[in-house]
Design a protein around this motif. Sequence first.
Motif, short mmCIF file in Angstrom:
data_model
loop_
_atom_site.label_atom_id
_atom_site.label_comp_id
_atom_site.label_asym_id
_atom_site.label_seq_id
_atom_site.Cartn_x
_atom_site.Cartn_y
_atom_site.Cartn_z
N LYS A 56 -28.05 -19.84 -10.40
CA LYS A 56 -28.61 -19.90 -9.05
C LYS A 56 -28.20 -21.23 -8.44
O LYS A 56 -28.34 -22.28 -9.07
N GLU A 57 -27.74 -21.20 -7.23
CA GLU A 57 -27.04 -22.35 -6.67
C GLU A 57 -27.78 -23.68 -6.78
O GLU A 57 -27.25 -24.66 -7.28
N GLU A 58 -29.04 -23.73 -6.33
CA GLU A 58 -29.74 -25.02 -6.35
C GLU A 58 -29.93 -25.52 -7.78
O GLU A 58 -29.71 -26.69 -8.08
N GLU A 59 -30.32 -24.59 -8.65
CA GLU A 59 -30.52 -24.99 -10.04
C GLU A 59 -29.21 -25.46 -10.65
O GLU A 59 -29.16 -26.37 -11.45
N GLN A 60 -28.14 -24.80 -10.25
CA GLN A 60 -26.83 -25.15 -10.77
C GLN A 60 -26.49 -26.58 -10.37
O GLN A 60 -26.04 -27.38 -11.18
N LEU A 61 -26.71 -26.88 -9.11
CA LEU A 61 -26.40 -28.22 -8.62
C LEU A 61 -27.25 -29.25 -9.34
O LEU A 61 -26.77 -30.29 -9.77
N GLN A 62 -28.52 -28.91 -9.50
CA GLN A 62 -29.44 -29.86 -10.10
C GLN A 62 -29.13 -30.04 -11.59
O GLN A 62 -29.02 -31.15 -12.08
N ALA A 63 -28.94 -28.92 -12.30
CA ALA A 63 -28.76 -29.02 -13.74
C ALA A 63 -27.36 -29.50 -14.11
O ALA A 63 -27.18 -30.35 -14.97
N ASP A 68 -22.77 -35.32 -16.12
CA ASP A 68 -21.41 -35.57 -16.55
C ASP A 68 -21.05 -34.70 -17.75
O ASP A 68 -19.89 -34.42 -17.99
N TYR A 69 -22.09 -34.33 -18.48
CA TYR A 69 -21.89 -33.53 -19.69
C TYR A 69 -21.17 -32.23 -19.36
O TYR A 69 -20.24 -31.81 -20.06
N PHE A 70 -21.58 -31.60 -18.27
CA PHE A 70 -20.91 -30.37 -17.82
C PHE A 70 -19.52 -30.69 -17.30
O PHE A 70 -18.54 -30.05 -17.67
N LEU A 71 -19.44 -31.69 -16.43
CA LEU A 71 -18.20 -31.98 -15.72
C LEU A 71 -17.08 -32.38 -16.67
O LEU A 71 -15.91 -32.15 -16.38
N THR A 72 -17.42 -32.99 -17.78
CA THR A 72 -16.38 -33.47 -18.71
C THR A 72 -16.25 -32.56 -19.93
O THR A 72 -15.74 -32.97 -20.95
N SER A 73 -16.69 -31.30 -19.80
CA SER A 73 -16.66 -30.39 -20.94
C SER A 73 -15.38 -29.57 -21.01
O SER A 73 -15.21 -28.76 -21.91
N GLY A 74 -14.46 -29.78 -20.06
CA GLY A 74 -13.26 -28.95 -19.99
C GLY A 74 -12.37 -29.05 -21.21
O GLY A 74 -11.71 -28.09 -21.58
N ASP A 75 -12.36 -30.22 -21.85
CA ASP A 75 -11.48 -30.38 -23.01
C ASP A 75 -12.27 -30.60 -24.30
O ASP A 75 -11.77 -31.17 -25.26
N LYS A 76 -13.53 -30.15 -24.29
CA LYS A 76 -14.39 -30.34 -25.46
C LYS A 76 -15.15 -29.05 -25.79
O LYS A 76 -15.08 -28.08 -25.05
N ALA A 206 -18.08 -35.87 -3.63
CA ALA A 206 -17.54 -37.21 -3.42
C ALA A 206 -18.25 -38.19 -4.34
O ALA A 206 -19.44 -38.04 -4.61
N PRO A 207 -17.51 -39.19 -4.83
CA PRO A 207 -18.13 -40.20 -5.71
C PRO A 207 -19.34 -40.82 -5.01
O PRO A 207 -19.33 -41.00 -3.80
N GLY A 208 -20.38 -41.11 -5.78
CA GLY A 208 -21.55 -41.74 -5.20
C GLY A 208 -22.57 -40.76 -4.65
O GLY A 208 -23.64 -41.14 -4.21
N THR A 209 -22.23 -39.44 -4.69
CA THR A 209 -23.21 -38.44 -4.26
C THR A 209 -24.18 -38.20 -5.40
O THR A 209 -23.87 -38.49 -6.56
N SER A 210 -25.35 -37.64 -5.08
CA SER A 210 -26.35 -37.48 -6.15
C SER A 210 -25.97 -36.39 -7.15
O SER A 210 -26.43 -36.38 -8.27
N THR A 211 -25.13 -35.44 -6.72
CA THR A 211 -24.69 -34.41 -7.67
C THR A 211 -23.20 -34.59 -7.93
O THR A 211 -22.50 -35.22 -7.14
N CYS A 212 -22.72 -34.00 -9.01
CA CYS A 212 -21.29 -34.09 -9.34
C CYS A 212 -20.49 -32.98 -8.69
O CYS A 212 -19.29 -33.08 -8.54
#
Length: 291
Positions: A56-63, A68-76, A206-212
């Motif tokens: 669900k979109e909001e939860e997705q953004l929040q969780a 960073d754990y999600f964002l950097t999981s592409g090669d792990k 964008a860098p510095g935003t509250s979500t990734c």
Amino acid sequence: MAFVTQHQIQKFHEDGFLVLENFFTAEECDSMRNQIQRIIAEMEVPPHCRTEFSTKEEEQLQAQGSSDYFLTSGDKIRFFFEKGVLDERGNFLIPKEKSISKIGHALHAHDPVFKQITHSSKVQELGRKLGLERPVVVQSMYIFKQPGIGGEVTPHQDATFLHTEPLGRVLGFWIALEDATQENGCLWFIPGSHTSGITRRMVRAAPGTSTCVEFVGSEPAYDDSQFIPLPISKGGLILIHGEVVHKSDLNSSDSSRHVFTFHVMEAKDTSWSKENWLQPTPELPFPSLYT
């Protein structure tokens, strides 16, 4: 493996999906299930990384977005959990192996069993039948769809998350490791919905935003009556066009619906969006499907 006919490939282009029963053997399915149990047994999850997976979109953004754990999981190989399985201190309310939603996103690169399946000769042969010239593997996931709590996946197109120029270059390979039924959360598709582009994208914020990550555009309201269910037996493969609309319901049954899925991109004359959450890294450039 069932031999894929030109007629079936034609059907794939018309519908945006193709069901191939008995593509993998029961033994191959069991080897993946056994391997994932070994991976879970060795899993160490730092409490701050206990990201609950949500569609669900909001939860997705929040969780995911703040993580960073999600964002950097592409090669792990990383672990994502169902909603409601952790208390506010991040401790498991149910056994950890029953609480996992998915494991992603580089099993195909780092685990010998999943690597072998991804690059198996029958998958490569299917890629050639589909006319893929330079297919590369961009991500993989093991999805559990746990009994009773396996969350719904709302209607979406994979290209929302894996965007290419031009579109139409991403293909999902979805392998049922157990029977997928209407009771335990099989996939539902809108046939032919892959031909009108996409209306929503998940991009790196964008860098510095509250979500990734953030969403650009919106998902239209789909008519429930347009979806058809695709139950499939253990060992079956569903090919999923990057733009076809699909979903799955909550698993309210008492049996799980384990799946191994990976996405392939035709790299020839294609650019991978720099805004995608998932990016190739120096450690793991997208590997060729063909070996």
